[in-house]
Design an enzyme around this catalytic site. Structure first.
Site, PDB file in Angstrom:
ATOM      1  N   GLY A 145       1.240  -4.768   5.726  1.00 52.02           N
ATOM      2  CA  GLY A 145       0.563  -3.523   5.675  1.00 52.02           C
ATOM      3  C   GLY A 145       0.094  -3.152   4.190  1.00 52.02           C
ATOM      4  N   LYS A 150      -1.057  -0.725  -2.739  1.00 49.53           N
ATOM      5  CA  LYS A 150      -0.394  -1.833  -2.681  1.00 49.53           C
ATOM      6  C   LYS A 150      -0.523  -2.542  -1.312  1.00 49.53           C
ATOM      7  CE  LYS A 150       3.792  -0.247  -3.575  1.00 49.53           C
ATOM      8  NZ  LYS A 150       3.529   0.969  -3.745  1.00 49.53           N
ATOM      9  N   ASP A 278       5.351  11.512  -2.102  1.00 49.67           N
ATOM     10  CA  ASP A 278       4.703  11.110  -1.022  1.00 49.67           C
ATOM     11  C   ASP A 278       5.833  10.839   0.097  1.00 49.67           C
ATOM     12  OD1 ASP A 278       3.094  10.139   1.049  1.00 49.67           O
ATOM     13  OD2 ASP A 278       2.399   8.275  -0.090  1.00 49.67           O
TER      14      ASP A 278
END
Length: 493
Positions: A145, A150, A278
């Protein structure tokens, strides 16, 4: 003719697969994005996108690179005191440093983090356990993913060690947006790569059971981009909340306990109080049942400054909070409280109370309510969850329950029951009713509570808390010899 066509097709497929594998092995690639629909192909050497502003745009990109570079320096300085000398052949992460400005570009004051002689400051990490040589011969490469910055891949080293490889995603939001604005792929890569460097430094600083381990890194020239950087980390399983809600309460409690232990450490880390800006379930993975934070590029150790309480305002989708402003001009415990409320809204409210033992629910409800209102700090929250763990492991939570068996049971040692399963929720086995118990009395109590339960088998397996796993059965017609297990058969109702 057909054979020739088949051979050509097979060759094209093989070339495509090899190209894809090489692209993964030398993450990231540096392919230019395709032309936009309806646009003619650009001539060689033309910019990818027209710059917004030749002067202001370039200056803005340079300023962003410099700010991110100086942020990395601030984290790196914490390690400077115990830094080891460089070995001659060791390349430096500081190769990613912005080039020195020309005399026309150089401001009057020396930029923070820029050495007096113009040479880049040292940002090397401790000797990595794994490096470029280890990822040249990998197998089982899988794309897992990506996020804004990234891309993450799974790979197997030496056919034994499964790891995660992280690198800047050239198709990600950060690179695409930067190239659209500034038309400089190399500098946009540098800007994004600093986030990975920052994360590497934090992974080395924050050594904890609930922080993902950094195994090493590799950076090498790749296509048109020098020093492309790949980190090699511990591999975890993605956190799937829907699946987690279907697991046993004991495993869900373990996730919450792991998270609280992590947040307690972050509040008292060697860097000071660390906040995860985050904070979402996708920033965590599960390794051997333990929750671990995997993304730290958006972590911060900066405490908000203030002149009054109104400056210490925290806004969330469902609630807002105003924290006190200290006499030193800092919002009191804002990093800690931000982490804690996010833990409440993403984890505690879903995972802690549901299907918990009835005698523990009042305490669990108190923990959920207190964190949801930010009445407690992380120290008190951690202490209360550790208290729940002790009550659960010791069996003290059973002391106030009525434990008079409704039926009599016959004990059959060294035996188990083949088949005769029924389903219950939550269960450790998807085709049967497999639960954990503190002792035989609790197993009898559970069997009495299920109308279809006619027997149960004590296995020789235990959970992470040391509790014994028990299979509950709907009949006892097929008792078979089984060393290490004990069967209890209901003889009266």
């Amino acid at each position: 003719m057909r054979r020739r066509k088949a051979a050509v097709a097979a060759g094209c497929c093989l070339a495509f697969l090899l190209g894809t594998l090489l692209n993964v092995l030398f993450i990231p690639g540096s392919e230019h994005p395709p032309p936009r629909d309806g646009a003619p192909p650009s001539p060689p050497g033309a910019p990818l996108f027209p710059p917004e502003d030749e002067g202001g745009g370039r200056a803005a990109l340079e300023r962003q690179i410099r700010e991110r570079y100086e942020e990395v320096l601030r984290y790196r300085r914490h390690r400077a005191a115990g830094r080891r000398p460089l070995r001659p052949r060791e390349r430096r992460l500081m190769d990613l440093a912005p080039p020195p400005r020309t005399s026309a570009e150089q401001p009057r004051g020396r930029a923070a983090g820029q050495p007096r002689d113009g040479a880049p400051a040292e940002l090397s990490l401790e000797p990595p356990l794994l490096g470029c040589r280890d990822i040249r011969d990998v197998s089982g490469v899988q794309y897992l993913g990506s996020g804004y910055t990234k891309a993450v891949y799974k790979a197997v080293l030496n056919r034994t060690l499964a790891v995660a490889l992280k690198a800047v995603d050239f198709g990600g939001h950060d690179i695409a947006d930067c190239v659209r604005r500034f038309s400089d792929l190399g500098e946009c890569y540098r800007l994004a790569a600093y986030k990975i460097v920052k994360e590497m430094i934090l992974l080395q600083w924050l050594r904890h059971d609930n922080v993902l381990q950094l195994y090493g890194y590799c950076y090498q020239d790749s296509n048109d981009i020098p020093n492309t950087l790949t980190t090699i980390t511990e591999l975890g399983s993605p956190l799937e909340m829907i699946q987690l809600l279907q697991t046993s309460w004991e495993d869900r409690f373990r996730i919450c306990l792991s998270l609280v232990r992590l947040l307690h450490y972050l509040a008292h880390s060697p860097l000071g109080s660390v906040t995860l800006l985050d904070f979402r379930p996708r920033q965590f993975v599960i390794v051997n049942g333990e929750l671990k934070v995997t993304d730290l590029d958006d972590a911060s150790i900066e405490e908000s400054s203030c002149s009054s309480n109104s400056d210490c305002f925290m806004e969330f989708p469902a609630r807002n909070f105003t924290l006190p402003c200290s006499v030193e001009g800092r919002c009191q415990n804002m990093n800690e409280k931000r982490n804690l409320y996010n833990a409440y809204r993403f984890f505690f409210t879903y995972l802690l109370p549901h299907s918990a033992p009835s005698s523990l629910r009042p305490l669990l409800d108190k923990i959920v309510n207190a964190t949801g209102e930010l009445q407690w700090g992380i120290d008190e929250t951690a202490a209360q969850l550790e208290r729940v763990l002790n009550l659960y492991k010791s069996g003290e939570y059973l002391q106030n329950t009525t434990r008079i068996p409704k039926a009599e049971y016959r004990r059959v040692p060294e035996a188990s029951i083949a088949d005769e399963n029924y389903r219950c929720w939550p269960s450790y086995h998807h085709k049967g009713c497999l639960l954990s118990v503190f002792d035989v009395n609790e197993a009898i109590e559970i069997c009495d509570s299920y109308s279809q339960c006619k027997a149960f088998v004590l296995t020789n397996q235990t959970t992470w808390t040391g509790r014994q796993l028990v299979f509950f059965k709907m009949a006892s017609n097929h008792i078979v010899p089984d060393p290490g297990k004990i069967t209890y058969v209901k003889v009266t109702d």
